[in-house]
Design an enzyme around this catalytic site. Structure first.
Site, mmCIF file in Angstrom:
data_model
loop_
_atom_site.group_PDB
_atom_site.id
_atom_site.type_symbol
_atom_site.label_atom_id
_atom_site.label_comp_id
_atom_site.label_asym_id
_atom_site.label_seq_id
_atom_site.Cartn_x
_atom_site.Cartn_y
_atom_site.Cartn_z
ATOM 1 C CB SER A 1 149.398 3.332 24.873
ATOM 2 O OG SER A 1 148.144 3.080 25.474
ATOM 3 C CG HIS B 1 146.917 7.275 26.825
ATOM 4 N ND1 HIS B 1 146.556 7.577 25.541
ATOM 5 C CD2 HIS B 1 147.182 5.952 26.834
ATOM 6 C CE1 HIS B 1 146.620 6.484 24.788
ATOM 7 N NE2 HIS B 1 146.986 5.478 25.555
ATOM 8 C CG ASP C 1 145.092 10.510 25.073
ATOM 9 O OD1 ASP C 1 144.769 9.806 26.047
ATOM 10 O OD2 ASP C 1 145.934 10.143 24.226
#
Ligand SMILES: *[C@@H]1O[C@H](CO)[C@@H](O)[C@H](O)[C@H]1NC(C)=O
Ligand SMILES: *[C@@H]1O[C@H](CO)[C@@H](O)[C@H](O)[C@H]1NC(C)=O
Ligand SMILES: *[C@@H]1O[C@H](CO)[C@@H](O)[C@H](O)[C@H]1NC(C)=O
Ligand SMILES: *[C@@H]1O[C@H](CO)[C@@H](O)[C@H](O)[C@H]1NC(C)=O
Ligand SMILES: *[C@@H]1O[C@H](CO)[C@@H](O)[C@H](O)[C@H]1NC(C)=O
Length: 349
Positions: free
Chosen positions: A44, A325, A322
């Protein structure tokens, strides 16, 4: 008559200037020295839309709120590391593999095979691990979508940001077994890098582990006040082994390949220790967070559709978006640090 003659004699030159501007010959000349394509593998920190809409938080509000203004499949409020790397290399951020047939004209900038939640080994995320991502790449080469010259002038970016470790902790969890597990994650990463190199890509950037113990999911227990030093120790071990392994690969390749470690540990730390340099006010507290441990950024109550997360006023002043990240501002700060330390220079020539 004389002036007409002068105009006519200049005509070829004028045409040439117009034509070369039109065809972008200068841009072509520049591209001979610059990499023309970016191929991206991993998780991610690098994914720009491979995770499916119906399952990924990256496709839910408020992801993408800063850029492009709505969820875009990136795990951030805006751009992620891939986008900054593409900008550095002067190419468009490469199309996500899943979308290659929808926007085929973008395939010339390379391709992004990264899937959020994945690792070098299988994790709980139902997406292709890095071995399978490289299989996809290999298949496109076999189908002649990319040729040898394309690959020689390309850059590969490999992101391993800790999903193997989260999965290990949630399934095995033994601290005693952790050093051996770190060694096997690094070994597998090196195998993957060697395979990408073997396919013909001569410039490869491999991200090191970020300070895992500073991620909000680990600092939540101290109300986002302290990094977890045990987790950071494992990240440091990972990076030491990775650095040694990459140096060995480069030596064995002996073909002027640039195989570089992108030291996210030092870059994250540098930004977290000097936040005001980067206009960051909020170091460890994430901008977007679930209201309780069973919720995360983007969660809504399935019945009432009420938001089950809190959002900060200004994502541009927070480092973390978050629980794992960075924000776009966080990534920009990390990118600026990488530029300042010349970490990416070898990728350019
Ligand atoms: C990656 O996934 C494939 C397909 O699920 C699996 O066969 C393979 O063992 C996995 N590789 C690693 C290194 O975990
Ligand atoms: C799980 O933990 C044990 C020690 O409790 C260790 O021996 C084993 O290798 C670990 N498994 C993996 C996959 O790392
Ligand atoms: C990693 O690779 C090295 C060298 O190839 C080997 O000596 C070592 O046993 C491997 N470690 C693990 C945990 O796979
Ligand atoms: C740090 O994280 C580990 C798991 O990685 C956990 O076992 C430990 O309790 C944490 N330490 C503190 C001080 O929170
Ligand atoms: C590596 O670079 C050197 C100096 O530019 C050059 O002489 C040599 O031929 C190159 N080697 C390979 C294998 O490309």
């Amino acid at each position: 008559m004389a002036s007409l003659h002068r105009v006519l004699s200049l005509l070829p030159l004028v045409l040439l200037i117009i034509l070369s501007a039109h065809l972008g010959l200068e841009a072509e000349a520049r591209k001979m020295h610059n990499p023309t394509k970016l191929f991206v593998f991993g998780d991610s920190y690098a994914d720009t839309g491979n995770v499916r809409r119906d399952v990924g938080n990256s496709w839910k509000q408020p992801y993408g709120i800063t850029f492009p203004g709505k969820p875009s499949g990136r795990f951030s409020d805006g751009r992620v590391l891939t986008d900054f790397l593409a900008k550095y290399l002067g190419v468009r951020s490469p199309v996500p593999y899943r979308m290659r047939n929808w926007i085929p004209r973008y395939m010339k900038y390379g391709m992004n095979f990264a899937y959020g939640g994945t690792g070098v080994f299988d994790t709980s995320a139902p997406y292709p691990n890095m071995t399978v991502q490289i299989d996809f790449f290999q298949r496109l080469i076999r189908e002649k979508v990319y040729n040898y010259a394309d690959l020689r002038n390309s850059v590969a970016f490999v992101s391993v940001a800790g999903n193997d470790y989260s999965f290990y902790l949630s399934t095995n969890g033994s601290v005693e077994g952790a050093p051996a597990f770190v060694a096997s994650v690094v070994n597998q990463t090196l195998k993957n890098v060697a395979r990408i190199h073997g396919l013909g890509v001569k410039k490869i950037a491999v991200s090191g582990a970020q300070p895992l113990g500073c991620l909000p999911q680990l600092t939540a227990s101290s109300s986002f006040s302290r990094c977890n030093s045990t987790s950071n120790t494992f990240a440091t071990l990972h990076n030491t082994l990775l650095n040694q392994g990459l140096a060995k690969l480069k030596e064995e390749a002996n073909d002027n390949s640039s195989i570089v470690l992108v030291d996210l540990y030092d870059s994250f730390m540098s930004v977290l220790n000097h936040p005001s340099t980067h206009n960051i006010r909020n170091q460890l507290r994430p901008c977007c967070f679930g209201v309780s441990s069973q919720y995360s950024c983007g969660s809504v109550d399935p019945e009432t559709m009420a938001k089950k997360y809190t959002l900060c006023d200004d994502p541009k002043s927070a480092f973390f978006w978050d629980s794992v990240h960075p924000t776009q501002a966080g990534w920009r700060a990390v990118y600026n640090n990488l530029l300042a330390t010349h970490a990416l220079q070898q990728l350019q020539h």
